[in-house]
Design a protein around this motif. Structure first.
Motif, PDB file in Angstrom:
ATOM      1  N   ARG A 150       0.843  -1.204   0.000  1.00 58.47           N
ATOM      2  CA  ARG A 150       0.000   0.000   0.000  1.00 58.47           C
ATOM      3  C   ARG A 150       0.874   1.249   0.000  1.00 58.47           C
ATOM      4  NH1 ARG A 150      -1.917   4.164   2.895  1.00 58.47           N
ATOM      5  NH2 ARG A 150      -0.681   3.678   4.733  1.00 58.47           N
ATOM      6  N   GLN A 151       1.857   1.256   0.877  1.00 55.57           N
ATOM      7  CA  GLN A 151       2.687   2.450   0.986  1.00 55.57           C
ATOM      8  C   GLN A 151       3.512   2.643  -0.288  1.00 55.57           C
ATOM      9  OE1 GLN A 151       4.699   2.802   4.777  1.00 55.57           O
ATOM     10  NE2 GLN A 151       2.924   2.022   5.887  1.00 55.57           N
ATOM     11  N   TRP A 152       4.088   1.571  -0.773  1.00 53.84           N
ATOM     12  CA  TRP A 152       4.916   1.668  -1.981  1.00 53.84           C
ATOM     13  C   TRP A 152       4.093   2.158  -3.182  1.00 53.84           C
ATOM     14  CZ3 TRP A 152       3.808  -1.828  -6.051  1.00 53.84           C
ATOM     15  CH2 TRP A 152       4.618  -1.672  -7.176  1.00 53.84           C
ATOM     16  N   SER A 153       2.843   1.710  -3.268  1.00 53.29           N
ATOM     17  CA  SER A 153       2.057   2.045  -4.462  1.00 53.29           C
ATOM     18  C   SER A 153       1.354   3.394  -4.355  1.00 53.29           C
ATOM     19  CB  SER A 153       1.030   0.939  -4.745  1.00 53.29           C
ATOM     20  OG  SER A 153       0.137   0.819  -3.661  1.00 53.29           O
ATOM     21  N   SER A 154       1.311   3.999  -3.155  1.00 47.38           N
ATOM     22  CA  SER A 154       0.604   5.272  -2.997  1.00 47.38           C
ATOM     23  C   SER A 154       1.416   6.401  -3.619  1.00 47.38           C
ATOM     24  CB  SER A 154       0.369   5.578  -1.520  1.00 47.38           C
ATOM     25  OG  SER A 154      -0.493   4.621  -0.961  1.00 47.38           O
ATOM     26  N   PHE A 155       0.851   7.020  -4.636  1.00 47.61           N
ATOM     27  CA  PHE A 155       1.494   8.132  -5.366  1.00 47.61           C
ATOM     28  C   PHE A 155       2.842   7.733  -5.950  1.00 47.61           C
ATOM     29  CE2 PHE A 155      -0.078   9.955  -1.194  1.00 47.61           C
ATOM     30  CZ  PHE A 155      -1.383  10.068  -1.611  1.00 47.61           C
ATOM     31  N   HIS A 156       2.977   6.504  -6.392  1.00 47.75           N
ATOM     32  CA  HIS A 156       4.229   6.135  -7.055  1.00 47.75           C
ATOM     33  C   HIS A 156       4.370   7.006  -8.306  1.00 47.75           C
ATOM     34  CE1 HIS A 156       7.535   4.076  -8.807  1.00 47.75           C
ATOM     35  NE2 HIS A 156       7.561   3.172  -7.842  1.00 47.75           N
ATOM     36  N   PRO A 157       5.425   7.832  -8.390  1.00 44.55           N
ATOM     37  CA  PRO A 157       5.453   8.834  -9.447  1.00 44.55           C
ATOM     38  C   PRO A 157       5.518   8.245 -10.852  1.00 44.55           C
ATOM     39  CG  PRO A 157       7.588   8.728  -8.345  1.00 44.55           C
ATOM     40  CD  PRO A 157       6.643   7.852  -7.569  1.00 44.55           C
ATOM     41  N   PHE A 159       4.154   5.433 -11.857  1.00 42.93           N
ATOM     42  CA  PHE A 159       3.026   4.585 -12.240  1.00 42.93           C
ATOM     43  C   PHE A 159       1.668   5.244 -11.968  1.00 42.93           C
ATOM     44  CE2 PHE A 159       6.426   1.439 -10.842  1.00 42.93           C
ATOM     45  CZ  PHE A 159       6.958   1.348 -12.120  1.00 42.93           C
ATOM     46  N   THR A 160       1.602   6.565 -12.137  1.00 37.77           N
ATOM     47  CA  THR A 160       0.317   7.246 -11.906  1.00 37.77           C
ATOM     48  C   THR A 160      -0.564   7.258 -13.142  1.00 37.77           C
ATOM     49  OG1 THR A 160       1.451   9.300 -12.361  1.00 37.77           O
ATOM     50  CG2 THR A 160       1.043   8.796 -10.053  1.00 37.77           C
TER      51      THR A 160
ATOM     52  N   ALA B 122       5.181  14.499  -9.967  1.00 33.89           N
ATOM     53  CA  ALA B 122       5.561  13.188 -10.506  1.00 33.89           C
ATOM     54  C   ALA B 122       6.667  13.366 -11.552  1.00 33.89           C
ATOM     55  CB  ALA B 122       4.348  12.493 -11.113  1.00 33.89           C
ATOM     56  N   ARG B 125       9.953  14.093  -9.736  1.00 31.35           N
ATOM     57  CA  ARG B 125      10.443  12.905  -9.022  1.00 31.35           C
ATOM     58  C   ARG B 125      10.993  11.863  -9.986  1.00 31.35           C
ATOM     59  NH1 ARG B 125       6.544  10.301  -5.143  1.00 31.35           N
ATOM     60  NH2 ARG B 125       8.465   9.279  -4.480  1.00 31.35           N
ATOM     61  N   CYS B 126      10.517  11.870 -11.232  1.00 25.86           N
ATOM     62  CA  CYS B 126      11.053  10.927 -12.219  1.00 25.86           C
ATOM     63  C   CYS B 126      12.272  11.496 -12.931  1.00 25.86           C
ATOM     64  CB  CYS B 126       9.977  10.534 -13.220  1.00 25.86           C
ATOM     65  SG  CYS B 126       8.744   9.439 -12.485  1.00 25.86           S
ATOM     66  N   TYR B 157       6.631   8.103  -0.121  1.00 26.79           N
ATOM     67  CA  TYR B 157       7.025   6.776   0.357  1.00 26.79           C
ATOM     68  C   TYR B 157       8.180   6.165  -0.441  1.00 26.79           C
ATOM     69  CZ  TYR B 157       2.679   6.329   3.101  1.00 26.79           C
ATOM     70  OH  TYR B 157       1.675   6.480   4.017  1.00 26.79           O
ATOM     71  N   GLN B 158       8.102   6.339  -1.764  1.00 29.29           N
ATOM     72  CA  GLN B 158       9.021   5.551  -2.608  1.00 29.29           C
ATOM     73  C   GLN B 158      10.345   6.271  -2.816  1.00 29.29           C
ATOM     74  OE1 GLN B 158       6.496   7.228  -3.725  1.00 29.29           O
ATOM     75  NE2 GLN B 158       4.795   5.778  -3.729  1.00 29.29           N
TER      76      GLN B 158
END
Ligand code: SF4
Lengths: 560, 177
Positions: A150-157, A159-160, B122, B125-126, B157-158
């Protein structure tokens, strides 16, 4: 369950502020309809037939009593006093006003909830086993891994804006209750020969227009590499998944086009660059998260409770409820209780604000203040003392939440369909109700035994019709509503896609059609054979003959 | 002159973006004078004339162009742009991340096309350090306000190009909210 730290809270608070500003700009005309759409979808906000629909995330189905009370309050204040649990363990509100949604999200954030990525072409809410942590057949508790994802996928830049939506499910038990074979990524927690924990990874499963069972891409990815491995899959998909055709954009189409060997090669080639890098999980982080899922303070109890056993002998309705709605528990003297949201006359998965408040009270009184949502659209109180079961049953019965039908024909999985959903070809709720009314005899229902009947209002398959033992799909024929029937689908370890029995039916025919399918089963079944087992053994023909053979004359009448 | 967000600040920009019409042939395209960003196909088809104007010609990649194709050119390129034909086409995020991490590109990396403020963070960040919103999409005042979107999330988070470690390695986690 997981409790936010300061960073989690900051993330959801900042999300609320961001969406408030986006909505403000949309209402002020600075954001066009097309520009606002993906933004609102990534916050679970649809514009539906009647009104907007807001889908609130319930991460892997875990809820606290405090959260449930807040949901009840929100449905009262901003909606019509009820909500709908979806097949992805989320809660949907059917009547919020668009202007109020930022405020609803702000209220949710006060109880560590959100609507992040519950829709849109991004990584969706991770789903899992509603009996996680308490099931006797559990090998490894999936919840910490769900939270890590959940944390990793939240707002993953990166993969939005994927080609299409992306769903991940995690199973940690011998019997898969998370339908991992029907997800874009299905994760099966396993131990290897040395006892190390890792994941068997499936990819490219999914329902919808082209139902596919997921294929194994790796038999064992050590836990440290979970995120880098998923990231590698997502990068290959983000770069190469089709974007020219909405219906061919899911990862399953890419996997099928490349073949699993070539897809695996590309993922592994990508993974070389990520493996052992900073994305690698640490023992500390896994422990930090796993600590949130420690067992509650169970009392030391004998395995059997005499008072409970006695009530069961004395009280037939209670015994029936225990048989259908109570599950065994790893802890002596405890049980897991399923509260049925499948009472005849109520749309499957619907729950009123009053019921939410009551369930929250029961969770506090009997289940350490927590509950779970199932993908079958019911609720689970996972840690109830056997000695409390009778009292809980009485309360649940009075509240209309104790229909003793879990796993039976009337425990229908059903999407909102044409009554609410824009995409629908046909209504689904009235079909569910008509079938429930037809099968209102409990003894007959018990005689039929385990049966999963799933209804979707269109190809998008939110009602998981493909994996129902009986599946019903709403189809559009020249502007009128028809229903196509499949049989032989299954979820779990033997997941299978059902087969179509023949031409579609009008709504009014549906209860008869189901009755004929059931009669065929009863005439042909062997002892201890479930409906779906009989279908597997004897094939479709006897069912077809019964349904269509006898129907020819009737059809003439129906069609005038 | 067009407005550009470069390293978080609004600047004027005199690069000109050249598109190739549907029937246009990459080898025939006449390169305008001044600083131009050409499609990859033109870059590949007109190597000699381009080499003669070193520092004046840059390249843009489409979502379907593999950044591996320009690895050998990176040192000579004054900037690389990645075009987002639609803001919902997310391939360019992966292309940018690849250029920055796998191929070690450190020069200007510019997002062009449908570049909207709700994607700003985004993008950065990329690995994009330059964001060029479509012409006339924002008024000057709106663009000023849009800078706020660069900081929508203060503790992601990432890991990413700008945060090389995930939150759980960057910070001590677990302190109550
Ligand atoms: S299956 Fe179709 S009709 Fe039903 S909720 Fe999903 S999109 Fe709507």
């Amino acid at each position: 369950m997981y409790r936010y730290d300061a960073y989690d809270q900051r993330n959801v608070d900042e999300r609320v502020a961001q969406f408030r500003d986006q909505t403000h700009r949309y209402l002020a005309g600075e954001l066009s309809e097309d520009e606002y759409r993906p933004l609102r979808l990534q916050n679970g906000l649809y514009i539906q037939r009647q009104a907007p629909m807001l889908r609130i995330a319930i991460p892997y189905g875990n809820l606290s009593s405090t959260q449930l009370r807040k949901l009840a309050a929100i449905t009262r204040k901003y909606d019509k006093g009820y909500g709908h649990f979806s097949t992805r363990q989320n809660l949907q509100l059917n009547w919020p006003a668009l202007e109020n949604v930022p405020e609803i999200l702000a209220e949710l954030a006060t109880v560590q909830m959100h609507a992040i990525q519950t829709s849109g072409n991004c990584i969706r809410n991770v789903t899992s086993d509603p009996f996680a942590g308490v099931a006797g057949d559990e090998i490894i508790d999936p919840r910490p891994w769900c939270e890590i994802l959940r944390q990793w996928s939240s707002f993953h830049p990166e993969f939005t804006h994927l080609p299409r939506k992306f769903k991940i499910a995690v199973n940690g038990a011998e019997h898969d209750r998370a339908v991992i074979q029907a997800h874009d990524i299905g994760l099966d927690l396993v131990k290897n020969a040395e006892g190390a924990i890792g994941f068997r990874v499936l990819v490219g499963g999914g329902l919808g227009r082209t139902p596919v069972i997921g294929k194994e891409i790796s038999p064992f990815v050590p836990w440290q590499h979970l995120l880098t491995y998923c990231e590698s899959i997502l990068r290959v998909y983000n770069r190469h998944g089709r974007r020219d055709n909405l219906y061919k954009a899911r990862i399953k189409i890419l996997v099928n086009a490349l073949g699993i060997e070539e897809f695996r090669r590309q993922v592994e080639e990508e993974w070389i660059h990520h493996k052992d890098g900073p994305g690698t999980l640490t023992v500390d982080e896994v422990h930090r998260i796993a600590d949130h899922f420690d067992d509650p303070a169970y009392a030391t109890l004998p395995a059997d409770d005499l008072g409970f056993e006695q009530k069961r002998v004395e009280n037939k309705p209670f015994a029936a409820w225990v048989k259908r709605n109570v599950r065994s528990h790893k802890q002596p003297g405890y049980a897991a209780v399923v509260l049925s949201l499948k009472k005849t006359g109520v749309a499957p998965g619907d729950i009123t604000a009053e019921q939410m408040d009551l369930v929250a009270d029961w969770a506090d009184a009997h289940a350490f203040g927590e509950l779970r949502v199932t993908h079958e659209q019911n609720l689970v109180l996972a840690d109830v003392k056997k000695s409390d079961l009778f009292a809980l049953w009485q309360k649940a019965r009075d509240a209309g939440l104790a229909t003793p039908n879990i796993g039976l024909l009337t425990d229908i999985i059903c999407c909102p369909g044409g009554d609410f959903c824009n995409l629908a070809n046909a209504k689904s709720i009235p079909i569910a109700e008509a079938i429930q009314r037809r099968f209102d005899d409990l003894d007959y229902l018990y005689d039929i035994g385990e049966l999963e009947l799933n209804i979707s209002g269109c190809m998008n398959a939110c009602g998981h019709h493909h994996v129902g033992h009986i599946g019903v799909l709403g189809v559009d024929k020249n502007g009128s509503e028809w229903y196509q029937v499949t049989i032989g689908g299954d979820q779990g370890n033997d997941a299978a896609i059902g087969k179509v029995i023949g031409r579609a039916f009008a709504a009014a025919e549906m209860p008869d059609v189901i009755a004929k399918l059931i009669e065929t089963y009863i005439d042909n079944r062997h002892e201890d054979e479930r409906f779906v087992d009989t279908v597997r053994r004897i094939g479709l023909d006897p069912f077809k003959t019964r349904v269509y053979g006898e129907q020819q004359t009737q059809r003439k009448v129906v069609n005038g | 002159m067009a407005k550009l967000i470069k390293n978080g600040r609004i600047v004027s920009d005199d690069w000109q973006i050249v598109l190739l019409g549907e029937d246009g042939r990459a080898e025939d395209l006449a390169l305008p004078a001044g600083k131009v960003i050409v499609p990859l196909s033109v870059w590949q088809a007109q190597r000699e004339p381009i080499a003669a104007r070193q520092g004046e010609i840059a390249v843009w990649l489409d979502g379907s162009d593999d950044p591996a194709q320009i690895v050998a050119d990176l040192a000579a390129l004054p900037l690389v742009a990645i075009r987002f034909p639609k803001f919902t086409d997310g391939r360019g995020y992966s292309s940018a991340a690849l250029l920055r991490t796998r191929y070690g590109y450190t020069g200007e990396l510019r997002a062009i096309g449908e570049v909207l403020r709700d994607q700003f963070q985004a993008f950065t960040r990329c690995g994009f350090d330059a964001l060029q919103p479509a012409q006339d999409r924002y008024t000057d005042e709106q663009l000023e306000r849009a800078l706020a979107s660069l900081g929508d999330f203060s503790a992601p988070y990432q890991r990413s190009v700008t945060e090389t470690e995930p939150l759980f390695r960057r910070q001590q986690r677990g302190l109550a909210a």
